[in-house]
Structures are given as C-alpha cells and as structure tokens.
Motif scaffolding. Sequence first.
Motif, mmCIF file in Angstrom:
data_model
loop_
_atom_site.group_PDB
_atom_site.id
_atom_site.type_symbol
_atom_site.label_atom_id
_atom_site.label_comp_id
_atom_site.label_asym_id
_atom_site.label_seq_id
_atom_site.Cartn_x
_atom_site.Cartn_y
_atom_site.Cartn_z
ATOM 1 N N GLU A 44 -43.419 39.446 26.150
ATOM 2 C CA GLU A 44 -42.510 40.510 27.290
ATOM 3 C C GLU A 44 -43.225 41.860 27.017
ATOM 4 O O GLU A 44 -43.494 42.801 27.918
ATOM 5 C CB GLU A 44 -41.068 40.712 26.751
ATOM 6 C CG GLU A 44 -40.720 41.888 28.108
ATOM 7 C CD GLU A 44 -38.626 41.403 28.448
ATOM 8 O OE1 GLU A 44 -38.294 41.669 29.272
ATOM 9 O OE2 GLU A 44 -38.281 39.845 27.747
ATOM 10 N N ARG A 84 -39.879 39.780 36.885
ATOM 11 C CA ARG A 84 -38.830 38.664 35.324
ATOM 12 C C ARG A 84 -38.836 37.025 35.168
ATOM 13 O O ARG A 84 -39.535 36.238 34.412
ATOM 14 C CB ARG A 84 -37.650 39.277 34.915
ATOM 15 C CG ARG A 84 -37.433 40.635 34.616
ATOM 16 C CD ARG A 84 -35.463 40.930 34.047
ATOM 17 N NE ARG A 84 -35.073 40.613 35.008
ATOM 18 C CZ ARG A 84 -34.338 41.680 35.881
ATOM 19 N NH1 ARG A 84 -34.926 42.867 35.559
ATOM 20 N NH2 ARG A 84 -33.895 41.441 37.264
ATOM 21 N N ARG A 87 -42.481 36.052 34.808
ATOM 22 C CA ARG A 87 -43.510 36.019 33.660
ATOM 23 C C ARG A 87 -42.142 35.084 32.762
ATOM 24 O O ARG A 87 -43.324 34.507 31.918
ATOM 25 C CB ARG A 87 -42.902 37.723 33.176
ATOM 26 C CG ARG A 87 -43.001 37.492 31.415
ATOM 27 C CD ARG A 87 -42.719 39.045 30.912
ATOM 28 N NE ARG A 87 -41.780 39.981 30.972
ATOM 29 C CZ ARG A 87 -40.875 39.767 31.566
ATOM 30 N NH1 ARG A 87 -42.020 41.189 32.529
ATOM 31 N NH2 ARG A 87 -39.766 40.524 31.903
#
Length: 163
Positions: A44, A84, A87
């Motif tokens: 991340e 998010r 990902r």
Amino acid sequence: MVTLFHGSALCEVDGEGNVTLPGFVADALNEAPDGNQLMVARHEADPCLVSYRRDHLRTLRRQTERRRIADERAGRDPRGHHRRVRRAFGVVEPLRQGCGTANIPAAMRHLGRIGNRALFVGAGENFEIWNPDLALESEDENLREITAWQVQAAGADHANGGH
C-alpha cells in the motif's frame, strides 16, 4: 492461531519467478493449522510486494468496508473507497507454491520491480518482498541496514563457492 512472519532473507529468483521460500516463511506456514495458501499484492505504501495468507482477504474486506462507511459519513469522495478496493482485491494474485518453493507471478514481479534477487522481510501477519536495490534506498534505516547485511553476506557466500 495467528501466523507471524519474522526474519529476513535474500533469495535468488529465476527468470520464471521461481524462488525457494526462506526458512522463516516456511516455518510460519507449517505452524498454520487452517491452510497456508499465500497471496501477493503491491504494498500500500512502499515500493515492494506484500504477501499474506489467503484468509487475510476477509480481514481486508472488513477494513475496507469500515473505511467506506466512515468516508460516507464524513462526506468524502467515494472514489477513494473504489481505489482502496481495487488495490486490495484487484491487484493481488496467488503466490503459487510447491514443496518449499513459490512462483511470484510476472505481473507482481513487474509491480515490485523484482529481478533475479528478492529480499523477504517478515512484518508480522504478512511479509514483504523487496527488490534489494529499492530496499537499500528506503527511508527506513533498519530496512537499509538488514538489506546491506543480507547483500554482503550473499556476496561473501557466493565468493566462497556457495549459492
């Protein structure tokens, strides 16, 4: 029981992405009573890959949903949630495993800039897979130090006829 990954190791990666799993990863997987399928994704925040047991995907789902609800209540743009989720779930693949080995998929090697060596670093419930050159440039002093040591030790081992 939570599987914890702790330790570090510099490993050779062949042209197909095959790598012998370091002992600390294999040991942690052997302790896992309910399966040991690993997933690999882009980290991340750092320019590396992160790997975790498949059941961690459920935890990621709960976390992304909590953040979505908090963002919605705060009136934030929903595109942050979608980024998010992509990902967390769209840029992740199984780390195909054999007997003490794994295959890092080509797309993941590209995203992590993994060449013929990879530094595996334990990070608790997951472990990171670094291009050692990028780890040496990290802002994290501890990561730089362990990487330099691993690279030096591998060079000494190679000079003495080891692999």
